[in-house]
Scaffold this motif. Structure first.
Motif, PDB file in Angstrom:
ATOM      1  N   PHE A   1      -1.264  -3.053  -9.890  1.00  0.00           N
ATOM      2  CA  PHE A   1      -2.173  -3.387  -8.808  1.00  0.00           C
ATOM      3  C   PHE A   1      -3.364  -2.433  -8.821  1.00  0.00           C
ATOM      4  CE2 PHE A   1       2.088  -4.452  -7.353  1.00  0.00           C
ATOM      5  CZ  PHE A   1       1.935  -5.669  -6.727  1.00  0.00           C
ATOM      6  N   THR A   2      -4.489  -2.889  -8.299  1.00  0.00           N
ATOM      7  CA  THR A   2      -5.558  -1.948  -7.985  1.00  0.00           C
ATOM      8  C   THR A   2      -5.123  -1.225  -6.712  1.00  0.00           C
ATOM      9  OG1 THR A   2      -6.764  -3.489  -6.581  1.00  0.00           O
ATOM     10  CG2 THR A   2      -7.356  -3.463  -8.947  1.00  0.00           C
ATOM     11  N   PRO A   3      -5.658  -0.051  -6.452  1.00  0.00           N
ATOM     12  CA  PRO A   3      -5.296   0.629  -5.196  1.00  0.00           C
ATOM     13  C   PRO A   3      -5.582  -0.229  -3.956  1.00  0.00           C
ATOM     14  CG  PRO A   3      -6.365   2.167  -6.667  1.00  0.00           C
ATOM     15  CD  PRO A   3      -6.495   0.801  -7.292  1.00  0.00           C
ATOM     16  N   GLU A   4      -6.665  -0.986  -3.982  1.00  0.00           N
ATOM     17  CA  GLU A   4      -7.019  -1.832  -2.843  1.00  0.00           C
ATOM     18  C   GLU A   4      -6.002  -2.952  -2.654  1.00  0.00           C
ATOM     19  OE1 GLU A   4      -9.124  -1.152  -5.430  1.00  0.00           O
ATOM     20  OE2 GLU A   4     -10.330   0.371  -4.420  1.00  0.00           O
ATOM     21  N   ALA A   5      -5.585  -3.586  -3.746  1.00  0.00           N
ATOM     22  CA  ALA A   5      -4.595  -4.659  -3.666  1.00  0.00           C
ATOM     23  C   ALA A   5      -3.244  -4.118  -3.212  1.00  0.00           C
ATOM     24  CB  ALA A   5      -4.463  -5.363  -5.015  1.00  0.00           C
ATOM     25  N   TRP A   6      -2.871  -2.936  -3.689  1.00  0.00           N
ATOM     26  CA  TRP A   6      -1.607  -2.309  -3.277  1.00  0.00           C
ATOM     27  C   TRP A   6      -1.640  -2.009  -1.778  1.00  0.00           C
ATOM     28  CZ3 TRP A   6       3.159  -2.090  -4.574  1.00  0.00           C
ATOM     29  CH2 TRP A   6       4.000  -1.110  -4.063  1.00  0.00           C
TER      30      TRP A   6
ATOM     31  N   PHE B   1      -1.197  -5.161   0.142  1.00  0.00           N
ATOM     32  CA  PHE B   1       0.194  -5.604   0.036  1.00  0.00           C
ATOM     33  C   PHE B   1       1.077  -4.826   1.016  1.00  0.00           C
ATOM     34  CE2 PHE B   1       4.360  -4.997  -2.112  1.00  0.00           C
ATOM     35  CZ  PHE B   1       4.816  -6.302  -2.038  1.00  0.00           C
ATOM     36  N   ILE B   2       0.967  -3.509   1.011  1.00  0.00           N
ATOM     37  CA  ILE B   2       1.772  -2.659   1.901  1.00  0.00           C
ATOM     38  C   ILE B   2       1.430  -2.937   3.359  1.00  0.00           C
ATOM     39  CG2 ILE B   2       2.221  -0.261   2.576  1.00  0.00           C
ATOM     40  CD1 ILE B   2       3.546  -1.196  -0.067  1.00  0.00           C
ATOM     41  N   THR B   3       0.150  -3.126   3.652  1.00  0.00           N
ATOM     42  CA  THR B   3      -0.273  -3.429   5.022  1.00  0.00           C
ATOM     43  C   THR B   3       0.325  -4.754   5.486  1.00  0.00           C
ATOM     44  OG1 THR B   3      -2.310  -2.182   4.747  1.00  0.00           O
ATOM     45  CG2 THR B   3      -2.282  -3.815   6.509  1.00  0.00           C
TER      46      THR B   3
END
Length: 61
Positions: free
Chosen positions: A47-52, A55-57
């Protein structure tokens, strides 16, 4: 090993100690990698950090 390959994997604190759900995460400057710790040589998700973060959010929501 390229600079985008994970170097250190960390097991999730939510992973089962009984060998059940075992997730490991590794980060690089550009990516977050996720794998099944029972299959460390198998495939992993990247994942990119933004996508991760999204996802977590979404999981926490």
């Amino acid at each position: 090993m390229t600079s985008n390959e994970p170097k250190r994997w960390t097991k999730s604190t939510y992973s089962s100690g009984a060998g059940g759900e075992c997730v490991e995460v590794a980060t690089t400057s550009a990516h977050v990698h996720v794998r099944d710790s029972k299959n460390p040589t198998g495939p992993h998700l990247t994942f990119t950090p933004e996508a991760w973060r999204a996802f977590i959010t979404a999981l926490a929501g």
